[in-house]
Design a protein around this motif. Sequence first.
Motif, PDB file in Angstrom:
ATOM      1  N   TRP A  91       0.855  -1.178   0.000  1.00 36.27           N
ATOM      2  CA  TRP A  91       0.000   0.000   0.000  1.00 36.27           C
ATOM      3  C   TRP A  91       0.897   1.235   0.000  1.00 36.27           C
ATOM      4  N   HIS A  92       0.299   2.404  -0.127  1.00 39.10           N
ATOM      5  CA  HIS A  92       1.065   3.643  -0.165  1.00 39.10           C
ATOM      6  C   HIS A  92       0.575   4.575   0.943  1.00 39.10           C
ATOM      7  N   ILE A  93       1.329   5.641   1.161  1.00 44.10           N
ATOM      8  CA  ILE A  93       1.001   6.520   2.292  1.00 44.10           C
ATOM      9  C   ILE A  93       0.782   7.958   1.850  1.00 44.10           C
ATOM     10  N   HIS A  94       0.273   8.744   2.776  1.00 45.52           N
ATOM     11  CA  HIS A  94      -0.039  10.156   2.536  1.00 45.52           C
ATOM     12  C   HIS A  94       0.650  11.001   3.606  1.00 45.52           C
ATOM     13  N   GLY A  95       1.161  12.151   3.175  1.00 51.73           N
ATOM     14  CA  GLY A  95       1.893  13.014   4.100  1.00 51.73           C
ATOM     15  C   GLY A  95       0.984  13.682   5.112  1.00 51.73           C
ATOM     16  N   LEU A  96       1.593  14.071   6.265  1.00 53.59           N
ATOM     17  CA  LEU A  96       0.803  14.618   7.383  1.00 53.59           C
ATOM     18  C   LEU A  96       0.884  16.140   7.505  1.00 53.59           C
ATOM     19  N   TYR A  97       1.735  16.782   6.714  1.00 58.31           N
ATOM     20  CA  TYR A  97       1.929  18.247   6.739  1.00 58.31           C
ATOM     21  C   TYR A  97       1.774  18.829   8.148  1.00 58.31           C
ATOM     22  N   LEU A  98       2.627  18.333   9.052  1.00 58.74           N
ATOM     23  CA  LEU A  98       2.551  18.792  10.445  1.00 58.74           C
ATOM     24  C   LEU A  98       3.038  20.233  10.552  1.00 58.74           C
ATOM     25  N   PRO A  99       2.424  21.004  11.434  1.00 59.20           N
ATOM     26  CA  PRO A  99       2.882  22.387  11.627  1.00 59.20           C
ATOM     27  C   PRO A  99       4.254  22.440  12.309  1.00 59.20           C
ATOM     28  N   ASP A 100       4.919  23.575  12.163  1.00 58.74           N
ATOM     29  CA  ASP A 100       6.285  23.714  12.677  1.00 58.74           C
ATOM     30  C   ASP A 100       6.420  23.412  14.161  1.00 58.74           C
ATOM     31  N   ASP A 101       5.455  23.869  14.971  1.00 51.21           N
ATOM     32  CA  ASP A 101       5.623  23.647  16.417  1.00 51.21           C
ATOM     33  C   ASP A 101       5.583  22.155  16.743  1.00 51.21           C
ATOM     34  N   VAL A 102       4.825  21.389  15.995  1.00 55.43           N
ATOM     35  CA  VAL A 102       4.773  19.936  16.214  1.00 55.43           C
ATOM     36  C   VAL A 102       6.051  19.280  15.686  1.00 55.43           C
ATOM     37  N   LEU A 103       6.476  19.700  14.513  1.00 53.42           N
ATOM     38  CA  LEU A 103       7.718  19.143  13.946  1.00 53.42           C
ATOM     39  C   LEU A 103       8.898  19.367  14.885  1.00 53.42           C
ATOM     40  N   GLU A 104       8.957  20.545  15.444  1.00 50.94           N
ATOM     41  CA  GLU A 104      10.070  20.878  16.340  1.00 50.94           C
ATOM     42  C   GLU A 104      10.116  19.924  17.538  1.00 50.94           C
ATOM     43  N   LYS A 105       8.930  19.656  18.097  1.00 50.20           N
ATOM     44  CA  LYS A 105       8.877  18.742  19.245  1.00 50.20           C
ATOM     45  C   LYS A 105       9.240  17.318  18.842  1.00 50.20           C
ATOM     46  N   VAL A 106       8.680  16.868  17.736  1.00 49.70           N
ATOM     47  CA  VAL A 106       8.905  15.480  17.310  1.00 49.70           C
ATOM     48  C   VAL A 106      10.347  15.286  16.847  1.00 49.70           C
ATOM     49  N   TYR A 107      10.884  16.246  16.123  1.00 49.77           N
ATOM     50  CA  TYR A 107      12.246  16.094  15.606  1.00 49.77           C
ATOM     51  C   TYR A 107      13.306  16.152  16.701  1.00 49.77           C
ATOM     52  N   PHE A 108      13.115  17.013  17.717  1.00 50.83           N
ATOM     53  CA  PHE A 108      14.184  17.026  18.731  1.00 50.83           C
ATOM     54  C   PHE A 108      13.778  17.434  20.143  1.00 50.83           C
ATOM     55  N   ARG A 109      12.759  18.290  20.303  1.00 53.43           N
ATOM     56  CA  ARG A 109      12.500  18.794  21.669  1.00 53.43           C
ATOM     57  C   ARG A 109      12.176  17.675  22.653  1.00 53.43           C
ATOM     58  N   ASN A 110      11.316  16.733  22.236  1.00 56.15           N
ATOM     59  CA  ASN A 110      10.911  15.664  23.159  1.00 56.15           C
ATOM     60  C   ASN A 110      12.095  14.773  23.512  1.00 56.15           C
ATOM     61  N   ALA A 111      12.869  14.413  22.503  1.00 58.78           N
ATOM     62  CA  ALA A 111      14.039  13.563  22.741  1.00 58.78           C
ATOM     63  C   ALA A 111      15.044  14.282  23.638  1.00 58.78           C
ATOM     64  N   GLU A 112      15.197  15.569  23.386  1.00 56.40           N
ATOM     65  CA  GLU A 112      16.117  16.366  24.196  1.00 56.40           C
ATOM     66  C   GLU A 112      15.719  16.306  25.671  1.00 56.40           C
ATOM     67  N   ARG A 113      14.410  16.443  25.913  1.00 59.03           N
ATOM     68  CA  ARG A 113      13.904  16.447  27.283  1.00 59.03           C
ATOM     69  C   ARG A 113      14.181  15.110  27.964  1.00 59.03           C
ATOM     70  N   ILE A 114      13.978  14.026  27.263  1.00 64.77           N
ATOM     71  CA  ILE A 114      14.126  12.702  27.877  1.00 64.77           C
ATOM     72  C   ILE A 114      15.582  12.260  27.943  1.00 64.77           C
ATOM     73  N   LEU A 115      16.333  12.556  26.874  1.00 65.68           N
ATOM     74  CA  LEU A 115      17.659  11.953  26.752  1.00 65.68           C
ATOM     75  C   LEU A 115      18.773  12.825  27.305  1.00 65.68           C
ATOM     76  N   LEU A 116      18.565  14.118  27.345  1.00 64.96           N
ATOM     77  CA  LEU A 116      19.684  14.989  27.722  1.00 64.96           C
ATOM     78  C   LEU A 116      19.600  15.492  29.157  1.00 64.96           C
ATOM     79  N   ASN A 117      18.497  15.176  29.830  1.00 65.66           N
ATOM     80  CA  ASN A 117      18.333  15.773  31.152  1.00 65.66           C
ATOM     81  C   ASN A 117      18.480  14.810  32.313  1.00 65.66           C
ATOM     82  N   HIS A 118      18.977  13.606  32.023  1.00 71.68           N
ATOM     83  CA  HIS A 118      19.087  12.676  33.148  1.00 71.68           C
ATOM     84  C   HIS A 118      20.390  12.881  33.923  1.00 71.68           C
ATOM     85  N   GLY A 119      20.351  12.421  35.184  1.00 70.88           N
ATOM     86  CA  GLY A 119      21.438  12.735  36.106  1.00 70.88           C
ATOM     87  C   GLY A 119      22.694  11.911  35.940  1.00 70.88           C
TER      88      GLY A 119
END
Length: 345
Positions: free
Chosen positions: A317-345
């Motif tokens: 089958w084939h897929i269709h793009g999601l045209y996510l807005p910039d604020d969502v892209l920013e979180k998905v591309y790095f902000r969320n990972a940054e929060r989880i992966l870069l802030n541990h002790g």
Amino acid sequence: MELENFRPQSKLVTKITLVEIPRFPAIDAHNHLAEPFGGGWDQKPLQQLLDLLDQAGIRMYVDLDGGWGEDILNTHLDNFKAPAPERFKIFGGVDWSKWTELGDGFPEWAARRLRVQKERGAEGLKVWKEFGLHVKDHYGELVKVDDPRLVPIWETAGELGLPVLIHVADPAAFFDPIDETNERWEELQVHPDWAFTSPPFPPFLSILNGLESLVTRHPSTIFIGAHVGCYAENLAWVGALLDRCPNFYVDIAARLGELGRQPYTARKFLLKYADRVLFGSDMGPYPEVYRVIYRFLETDDEYFNYNAAPIPMQGRWHIHGLYLPDDVLEKVYFRNAERILLNHG
Ligand SMILES: [Zn+2]
């Protein structure tokens, strides 16, 4: 003509957007550097790897192949992390094979190994899908994902600030009989060892229920559910778990085929859970693979192959793009990972 030789070419005349780098420099939170999924980068020059990542706009790459023996972990730390510390994170693992030998002492032993792995430089724990499908205790019994004996492992990961990237079960159709109704039939012909038809394997949903109770019982441990929470076919199920458990995150690795064939549901899911979804490829550091993901997340292109391979590997089958807005892209591309992966002790 045999059906397997059918190669229909779509005659749709629609927009094709080439997205070579992501809208924001990305953290790939689910990938590999060893064989078979990562491309065997232990044996290749680091600069070649860094060039590929630069070309693809990947600023940081999570390598889930640290393994459980400190040898493998040390090799990956020496080869990747030491020369380019800001580009890589290496995750360790649990050596389930030791359960037979160590018996009742296994969970505490495994928890202690996590401490050692963290001291050596591991920055997370990867749990592979054998957990729930193959892992057995010292009585030879299949271990359930929410087995209470394993509490020390999950609590220690939480205490050490090691996020647990967990993959249980597999595509739901892998648990069905392999017959003419199975939507993954072709893929299972290529990889017969990926079939977990139940019985004898546990039912798909019993494994997923185990994941749900595991994540619910350890609120101080961060769990990243691999491949859209291990149930990309049912985003309502994943959303319900995200609603209930603030310690739960998901990555989108290797599930474009699922997300992109339900584009309305997937888009709403990504907008609603924008703070909880991590970008990931799972297919090595290759720009041609990343480009498909960028196109999917960023454009409103329609009906395209979700693989770099000529025949989509998870189903035709084939897929269709999601045209996510910039604020969502920013979180998905790095902000969320940054929060989880870069802030541990
Ligand atoms: Zn993976």
